[in-house]
Design a protein around this motif. Structure first.
Motif, PDB file in Angstrom:
ATOM      1  N   LEU A 129      10.403 -29.096 -28.910  1.00 36.05           N
ATOM      2  CA  LEU A 129       9.109 -29.521 -29.451  1.00 36.05           C
ATOM      3  C   LEU A 129       8.863 -31.011 -29.295  1.00 36.05           C
ATOM      4  CD1 LEU A 129       8.920 -27.416 -32.745  1.00 36.05           C
ATOM      5  CD2 LEU A 129       8.092 -26.850 -30.459  1.00 36.05           C
ATOM      6  N   LYS A 130       9.837 -31.706 -28.738  1.00 29.73           N
ATOM      7  CA  LYS A 130       9.680 -33.147 -28.577  1.00 29.73           C
ATOM      8  C   LYS A 130       8.685 -33.422 -27.448  1.00 29.73           C
ATOM      9  CE  LYS A 130      12.453 -37.341 -28.758  1.00 29.73           C
ATOM     10  NZ  LYS A 130      13.831 -37.887 -28.791  1.00 29.73           N
ATOM     11  N   GLY A 131       7.589 -34.047 -27.775  1.00 28.35           N
ATOM     12  CA  GLY A 131       6.552 -34.323 -26.798  1.00 28.35           C
ATOM     13  C   GLY A 131       5.759 -33.106 -26.365  1.00 28.35           C
ATOM     14  N   LYS A 132       5.949 -31.996 -27.060  1.00 27.49           N
ATOM     15  CA  LYS A 132       5.272 -30.755 -26.675  1.00 27.49           C
ATOM     16  C   LYS A 132       3.803 -30.797 -27.054  1.00 27.49           C
ATOM     17  CE  LYS A 132       5.405 -25.731 -27.321  1.00 27.49           C
ATOM     18  NZ  LYS A 132       5.508 -25.408 -25.901  1.00 27.49           N
ATOM     19  N   GLN A 133       2.983 -30.370 -26.118  1.00 24.30           N
ATOM     20  CA  GLN A 133       1.566 -30.177 -26.408  1.00 24.30           C
ATOM     21  C   GLN A 133       1.280 -28.694 -26.253  1.00 24.30           C
ATOM     22  OE1 GLN A 133      -2.005 -31.901 -24.107  1.00 24.30           O
ATOM     23  NE2 GLN A 133      -1.608 -33.379 -25.714  1.00 24.30           N
ATOM     24  N   LEU A 134       0.705 -28.111 -27.242  1.00 26.48           N
ATOM     25  CA  LEU A 134       0.526 -26.667 -27.267  1.00 26.48           C
ATOM     26  C   LEU A 134      -0.511 -26.221 -26.237  1.00 26.48           C
ATOM     27  CD1 LEU A 134       0.434 -26.165 -31.123  1.00 26.48           C
ATOM     28  CD2 LEU A 134       2.398 -25.926 -29.588  1.00 26.48           C
ATOM     29  N   PRO A 135      -0.429 -24.948 -25.823  1.00 24.67           N
ATOM     30  CA  PRO A 135      -1.458 -24.429 -24.919  1.00 24.67           C
ATOM     31  C   PRO A 135      -2.843 -24.684 -25.492  1.00 24.67           C
ATOM     32  CG  PRO A 135       0.312 -22.839 -25.145  1.00 24.67           C
ATOM     33  CD  PRO A 135       0.586 -23.927 -26.152  1.00 24.67           C
ATOM     34  N   GLN A 153      -5.065 -18.817 -23.699  1.00 24.14           N
ATOM     35  CA  GLN A 153      -4.138 -17.733 -23.945  1.00 24.14           C
ATOM     36  C   GLN A 153      -4.481 -17.096 -25.292  1.00 24.14           C
ATOM     37  OE1 GLN A 153      -0.153 -19.257 -23.805  1.00 24.14           O
ATOM     38  NE2 GLN A 153      -0.384 -20.116 -21.755  1.00 24.14           N
ATOM     39  N   PRO A 154      -4.197 -15.805 -25.458  1.00 18.40           N
ATOM     40  CA  PRO A 154      -4.446 -15.183 -26.764  1.00 18.40           C
ATOM     41  C   PRO A 154      -3.708 -15.943 -27.864  1.00 18.40           C
ATOM     42  CG  PRO A 154      -3.943 -13.516 -25.110  1.00 18.40           C
ATOM     43  CD  PRO A 154      -3.696 -14.839 -24.461  1.00 18.40           C
ATOM     44  N   GLY A 155      -4.417 -16.216 -28.955  1.00 22.46           N
ATOM     45  CA  GLY A 155      -3.819 -16.942 -30.066  1.00 22.46           C
ATOM     46  C   GLY A 155      -3.710 -18.433 -29.834  1.00 22.46           C
ATOM     47  N   ASN A 156      -4.403 -18.940 -28.827  1.00 20.68           N
ATOM     48  CA  ASN A 156      -4.310 -20.374 -28.526  1.00 20.68           C
ATOM     49  C   ASN A 156      -5.671 -20.956 -28.150  1.00 20.68           C
ATOM     50  OD1 ASN A 156      -1.275 -21.316 -28.418  1.00 20.68           O
ATOM     51  ND2 ASN A 156      -1.329 -19.256 -27.531  1.00 20.68           N
ATOM     52  N   ARG A 157      -6.691 -20.533 -28.865  1.00 20.83           N
ATOM     53  CA  ARG A 157      -8.023 -21.103 -28.622  1.00 20.83           C
ATOM     54  C   ARG A 157      -8.107 -22.431 -29.376  1.00 20.83           C
ATOM     55  NH1 ARG A 157     -13.242 -20.539 -31.095  1.00 20.83           N
ATOM     56  NH2 ARG A 157     -14.916 -20.803 -29.564  1.00 20.83           N
ATOM     57  N   ARG A 158      -7.613 -23.455 -28.734  1.00 29.85           N
ATOM     58  CA  ARG A 158      -7.531 -24.751 -29.394  1.00 29.85           C
ATOM     59  C   ARG A 158      -7.860 -25.877 -28.429  1.00 29.85           C
ATOM     60  NH1 ARG A 158      -2.293 -23.444 -29.257  1.00 29.85           N
ATOM     61  NH2 ARG A 158      -2.149 -23.173 -31.504  1.00 29.85           N
ATOM     62  N   ASN A 257      -2.428 -28.928 -35.237  1.00 28.84           N
ATOM     63  CA  ASN A 257      -2.941 -28.390 -33.978  1.00 28.84           C
ATOM     64  C   ASN A 257      -2.516 -26.954 -33.724  1.00 28.84           C
ATOM     65  OD1 ASN A 257      -4.468 -30.455 -32.212  1.00 28.84           O
ATOM     66  ND2 ASN A 257      -2.750 -31.655 -33.001  1.00 28.84           N
ATOM     67  N   SER A 258      -1.641 -26.408 -34.560  1.00 33.08           N
ATOM     68  CA  SER A 258      -1.135 -25.061 -34.301  1.00 33.08           C
ATOM     69  C   SER A 258      -1.661 -24.015 -35.271  1.00 33.08           C
ATOM     70  CB  SER A 258       0.399 -25.061 -34.362  1.00 33.08           C
ATOM     71  OG  SER A 258       0.859 -25.378 -35.675  1.00 33.08           O
ATOM     72  N   VAL A 259      -2.108 -24.416 -36.453  1.00 35.36           N
ATOM     73  CA  VAL A 259      -2.462 -23.432 -37.479  1.00 35.36           C
ATOM     74  C   VAL A 259      -3.782 -22.737 -37.161  1.00 35.36           C
ATOM     75  CG1 VAL A 259      -1.179 -24.534 -39.330  1.00 35.36           C
ATOM     76  CG2 VAL A 259      -3.507 -25.305 -38.824  1.00 35.36           C
ATOM     77  N   TYR A 260      -3.888 -21.485 -37.629  1.00 34.90           N
ATOM     78  CA  TYR A 260      -5.122 -20.722 -37.469  1.00 34.90           C
ATOM     79  C   TYR A 260      -6.014 -20.961 -38.674  1.00 34.90           C
ATOM     80  CZ  TYR A 260      -8.415 -16.904 -36.901  1.00 34.90           C
ATOM     81  OH  TYR A 260      -9.568 -16.169 -36.766  1.00 34.90           O
ATOM     82  N   LEU A 261      -7.288 -21.274 -38.424  1.00 36.99           N
ATOM     83  CA  LEU A 261      -8.208 -21.631 -39.497  1.00 36.99           C
ATOM     84  C   LEU A 261      -9.468 -20.767 -39.513  1.00 36.99           C
ATOM     85  CD1 LEU A 261      -7.847 -25.509 -39.169  1.00 36.99           C
ATOM     86  CD2 LEU A 261      -6.965 -24.074 -41.014  1.00 36.99           C
ATOM     87  N   GLY A 262      -9.409 -19.612 -38.852  1.00 41.14           N
ATOM     88  CA  GLY A 262     -10.567 -18.730 -38.875  1.00 41.14           C
ATOM     89  C   GLY A 262     -11.576 -19.060 -37.795  1.00 41.14           C
TER      90      GLY A 262
END
Length: 1020
Positions: A129-135, A153-158, A257-262
């Motif tokens: 997770l060091k320097g990781k940027q999520l999809p 990607q599914p689950g990564n609309r960010r 940046n990772s949590v789902y907020l609806g």
């Protein structure tokens, strides 16, 4: 030992380690040797927790006594405690927390160690997770710069946002809502665990988790979200290690940046845009606190459906922020549930094949994945044309199956009877069936037919027997096209696809009075009417591609009937035999070798020897092995007919296979194998193939091709040999910076195998395919369109590739044949029959939407014009006609006509009626090169001509190389009825055939002809 106790104490072992020795957590113990060490670790952990209980002012002994007296009073609603013996738990408590000697221990430490070892094996490395940027979600813009699609990607609309861009009070809101001791603990907060534990014991309802922000990051990104003790053990250990790997701010940035907020949003940036239409950096205090409140349950606290819950949760978060000293009481009191923007999940119903293709092309542009982070992709797509192309393909495939009797109706798409019943009679004024139809989501979400619901199932007794359907706009129409489906296959409130055909009929209105009060005769008035034609999912497949000639930009790409049914993109992922659509390559090679469009080519049977034979026609190969009969190639026309001679132009326009084969035998080179090699070299220079299979059927389209490569070649023909590079991406941007841009100057690859003169001559010949040849079904478009049909052996594939000045459109129709079988489209199917009906509406959409102007095909460039001579010829024979009367050189051939027609055909007087202007290559002497009799001599050409007295011309072909019975091309009249069938042809010298015999079919000698005798449209 109770398995619940094993799991509880294995989890307690992990918790004890991370609390008492976070820098030296052991993940493996010996089940025998390490039992004492494990007992000590559990005691140390219990002592640590008792201290935390004291800080929280909770009497653990009283709590246990209550559980012993009334087990239902403690944990009665917690499923994990169901069946747990609290007496055993009390015994274990005395052993590990009060350090008492227990005569009969209830905890088997060996079993605890074994469970712990299995759970803690192969832990993920938190350094990942060091320097990781999520999809992230990339935004695709169309060719006009408007939003077209989102790629994620599914689950990564960010959309990733740095922590520095999030206001500090918003950060504090998230911490207050989820982990107020975030900056104090080391990954695990024992106080939070205690409060959650006691809270869950004391009250039923939504359980509290007690997990820290660090634990949630580990769960979301490393260990998964299984609801098991094993996951909890892994989560606690990895969370402890993560705190030693990343800073608190890095962990918080990952979290927000990772949590789902609806609202389909992951991460605070996407949530801010979805709820408030703004970036996270612009959030207000109530907005940030509302988003933080959603962390506990985006659905449960949804402000759109449950505003009271959302308001209560907002108050809780603001209260925690006030307690932490982040905001004042006045700020808390002033905050109210913020207003939100309207929201609907983005819905797209076209372009799925194209968006997939973007990902493939992005890799060649240096971006490995469009979902690795958030990009802005400026694409080439024309959104409306894409939809039009898909609609044309879908309707064309359905029309083919209906016309060929191949429709297989598999039942309705859905039934909405339950939805209609649930809606009931509403006060909206809209029928329940219409509301349900508008709300239904059909599986084929990119099919552009109209969904319709059956609202009347005719029985032929009380009504006219018609089935009627309701449309989304409320209209009700009769359902037609039921010939291929039993009425019993359709029920009330079934949803089907229909093609709505509007029509207008006259209806007599009641008589009215004029201004004087006198009655006037009623006039028929037009009223809206129509019918809904039933449509079924076709089995046949197809593809369509639109390229911009000058740039190579892909304007539309439809790779299948429907993306949900098949994600295979047949415009570039598959190869199919092109059939006659590849013939222009052979003709281009012949033109470049110096042949002219009027060069005569025989249509006699031909047999070419195996490649590698020692001599032409030899029966002994170079290696000494005899040739086998099957090694020889004897092509045929589709109807086995042959005979006569054709100009190269007419051979291509009418797609005559044997004529094409004859170009290999003395037309391009004296050696057929060498001719084949030269055709292959042209195909490779045009980038249609990287290599050619060296066998003669190649020239008739036997080697499969990618549609996109074939389309690029036809675009090159429109550009006089400049091949554009097909591409779908104009630019890619990341964080406001352009990281890739297609060159401003279009990338052209000049096809070096031929010059501009050959390409322009080929272009005019392909225009003739539309005007007079196999594509004459759209002959009215010939001033604007050139192209070529293609039909493979047994009609397995049907093609048409056509171009205007600005765009090239390629269409293919066929069955996938994934089972290894070659399923035919039908004995009467040709590229003209199956592909042209799809090509035409796409082209009409291009003109209607002003994507490209409807303009006649352009003439040659200045450079090419200087190398051309325009000469009037007899279309059928290819011979020049007499020049205008004032031309002194009106007698002996092309060279003699050059003075009248050089440079500009329009400058001369119009040619005689029925004649044809041909474009000839200028020779080194400045004259038009005369190759009319280079392959067929004058004598042989004269021998196979028709009776000079009836002006029947040369027999004509149509339908992509297939004989068209009863039709002949008349030079002065065009296509018309054929003359009576001639007697069987009689063999003549040189393998030619005489078209007519004498009386009773007796062979007649060929008339004598002087070599220098000039003849035009008629003999004289």
């Amino acid at each position: 030992m109770d398995m619940i106790l094993v799991k509880l104490f294995a989890t307690a072992l992990a918790l004890s380690e991370v609390m008492t020795q976070p820098q030296a957590v052991k993940t493996q113990f010996d089940p025998v040797k390490d039992q004492d060490a494990v007992v000590q670790t559990l005691r140390d952990g219990c002592a640590h927790m008792r201290q935390a209980f004291d800080i929280e002012s909770i009497n653990v002994d009283d709590l246990i006594s209550t559980a012993l007296d009334d087990p239902a009073a403690v944990g009665g609603n917690i499923k994990a405690f169901h069946g747990l013996n609290f007496a055993d738990l009390n015994t274990a408590y005395k052993q590990f927390c009060k350090n008492e000697t227990v005569a009969n221990p209830v905890v088997d430490i060996g079993q605890v160690i074994t469970f712990y070892n299995n759970a803690a094996a192969d832990l993920p490395d938190p350094a990942r997770l060091k320097g990781k940027q999520l999809p992230g979600m990339s935004t695709v813009l169309d060719g006009k710069g408007s939003h077209y699609a989102d790629v994620f990607q599914p689950g990564n609309r960010r959309v990733w946002v740095p922590l520095a861009d999030v206001p500090e009070f918003v950060q504090k809101a998230f911490i207050a809502a989820e982990d107020r001791r975030f900056y104090q603990h080391h990954g695990i907060d024992e106080h939070g665990i205690i409060r959650a534990f006691i809270g869950n014991l004391a009250a039923s309802g939504r359980p509290q988790g007690g997990s820290t922000i660090t634990q949630q990051v580990v769960k979301n990104l490393l260990v998964g979200d299984d609801v098991t003790y094993e996951r909890k053990i892994r989560e606690m250990i990895v969370a402890s290690r993560l705190e030693s790997t990343l800073s608190k701010n890095d962990i918080l940035e990952l979290y927000i940046n990772s949590v789902y907020l609806g609202r389909g949003s992951w991460g605070i940036e996407m949530a801010a845009k979805s709820y408030f239409g703004k970036s996270a950096k612009d959030l207000t205090l109530p907005e940030g606190a509302m988003l933080a409140g959603l962390l506990k349950g985006p659905s449960f606290y949804n402000p759109d459906r449950h505003p009271d819950r959302a308001k209560e949760r907002l108050s809780y978060v603001l209260g925690r922020m006030q307690e932490d000293g982040v905001i004042s009481a006045e700020q808390k009191s002033a905050a109210a549930l913020p207003k939100r923007v309207a929201f609907a999940l983005p819905h797209r119903d076209s372009g799925f094949n194209f968006v997939d293709y973007l990902g493939r092309e992005a890799k060649t542009d240096g971006v490995d994945s469009l979902t690795a982070q958030s990009y802005t992709v400026r694409s080439t797509i024309n959104a409306q044309l894409q939809r039009d192309a898909e609609s044309a393909l879908q309707e064309g495939l359905a029309e083919y199956e209906m016309s060929s009797g191949r429709v297989q109706f598999r039942g309705p798409e859905a039934n909405i009877a339950d939805a209609i019943k649930k809606i009931g009679p509403g006060a909206s004024g809209m029928p329940a069936w219409q509301q349900a139809l508008q709300a239904v989501h059909l599986p084929l979400y990119d099919v552009h037919w109209t969904p319709a619901v059956i609202v009347q199932k005719g029985d032929g007794k009380k009504d006219d027997g018609a089935i009627r359907v309701g449309l989304p706009d409320g209209r009700i129409m009769p359902l037609t096209g039921l010939s291929y489906v039993s009425r019993r296959g359709l029920g009330l409130y079934d949803v089907v696809y229909v093609n709505v055909v509007e029509s207008r009929r006259s209806e007599v209105r009641p008589a009215a009075a004029n201004a004087r009060g006198n009655p006037v005769k009623p006039k028929p008035q037009p009223v809206s009417a129509g019918q809904a034609q039933l449509r079924a999912r076709p089995t046949v497949q197809g593809a369509a591609l639109v390229l911009e000639n000058k740039t190579g930009r892909i304007l539309a790409m439809a790779g299948s009937f429907s993306y949900p049914l098949s994600q295979l993109n047949r415009t570039w992922q598959t190869q199919r035999q092109p059939g006659s659509a590849i013939k222009p390559i052979t003709y281009l090679t012949a033109l470049q070798k110096g042949l002219q469009p009027n060069t005569l080519v025989p249509n006699d049977p031909i047999t070419l020897p195996p490649i590698g034979s020692a001599t032409y026609g030899s029966i002994i190969r170079d290696n000494g092995a005899p040739d086998r009969p099957e090694d020889y190639w004897s092509p045929r026309n589709a109807d086995y007919a042959s005979g006569g001679v054709f100009t190269m132009r007419r051979g291509l326009e009418n797609s005559i296979n044997v004529v094409t084969a004859h170009l290999l035998d003395g037309g391009i080179d004296a050696d057929p194998a060498a001719s084949l090699d030269e055709v292959c070299a042209t195909a490779k220079a045009a980038k249609i193939y990287t290599d050619c299979v060296r066998y003669y059927p190649f020239v008739l389209g036997a080697q499969p091709v990618h549609m996109i490569d074939l389309a690029a070649f036809y675009a090159a023909v429109a550009n006089e040999g400049a091949r554009p590079q097909p591409h779908a991406i104009d630019a890619i941007e990341a964080n406001g910076r352009t990281i890739y841009e297609y060159p401003k100057v279009p990338l052209f690859s000049p096809i070096s195998a031929a010059d501009g003169v050959s390409f322009y001559q080929l272009k005019t010949m392909l225009q003739g395919v539309v005007a007079r040849g196999t594509a004459r079904a759209i002959g009215g478009l010939s001033p604007y369109v050139a192209g070529k049909t293609g039909t493979t052996e047994d009609a397995v594939d049907g093609w048409f590739v056509g171009f205007t000045n600005d765009v090239t459109i390629a269409v293919w129709v066929g069955y996938d044949n994934g089972d290894g079988k070659r399923r035919s489209l039908g004995s009467n199917a040709t590229g003209a029959r199956v592909a042209l009906p799809i090509f035409k509406p796409i082209l009409e959409a291009i003109w209607a939407e002003h994507i490209a102007p409807k303009a006649p095909l352009s003439g040659p460039s200045r450079e090419v014009q200087r190398l051309l001579v325009d000469v009037p010829i007899d279309y059928a024979s290819g011979s020049p006609v007499n020049a205008p009367a004032n031309n002194a050189n009106n007698g002996t051939g092309l060279g003699g006509l050059f003075g009248a027609f050089a440079g500009n055909a329009q400058a001369a007087a119009p040619p005689p009626s029925g004649n044809f202007i041909e474009h000839f290559r200028r020779g080194p002497d400045g004259q038009a090169e005369d190759t009319q009799y280079q392959i067929v001599s004058r004598e042989d050409a004269y021998a196979v001509r028709s009776d000079p007295g009836n002006d029947q011309g040369y027999n004509g072909y149509g339908g992509d190389g297939r004989w068209t019975p009863g039709r002949t091309y008349y030079p002065n009249q065009g296509w018309g009825p054929a003359p009576p069938p001639p007697p069987p042809p009689q063999p003549l010298a040189r393998g030619l055939f005489q078209p007519w015999g004498g009386q009773n079919g007796a062979p007649q000698p060929a008339p004598r002809r002087e070599p220098d005798y000039f003849w035009g449209g008629r003999y004289n």
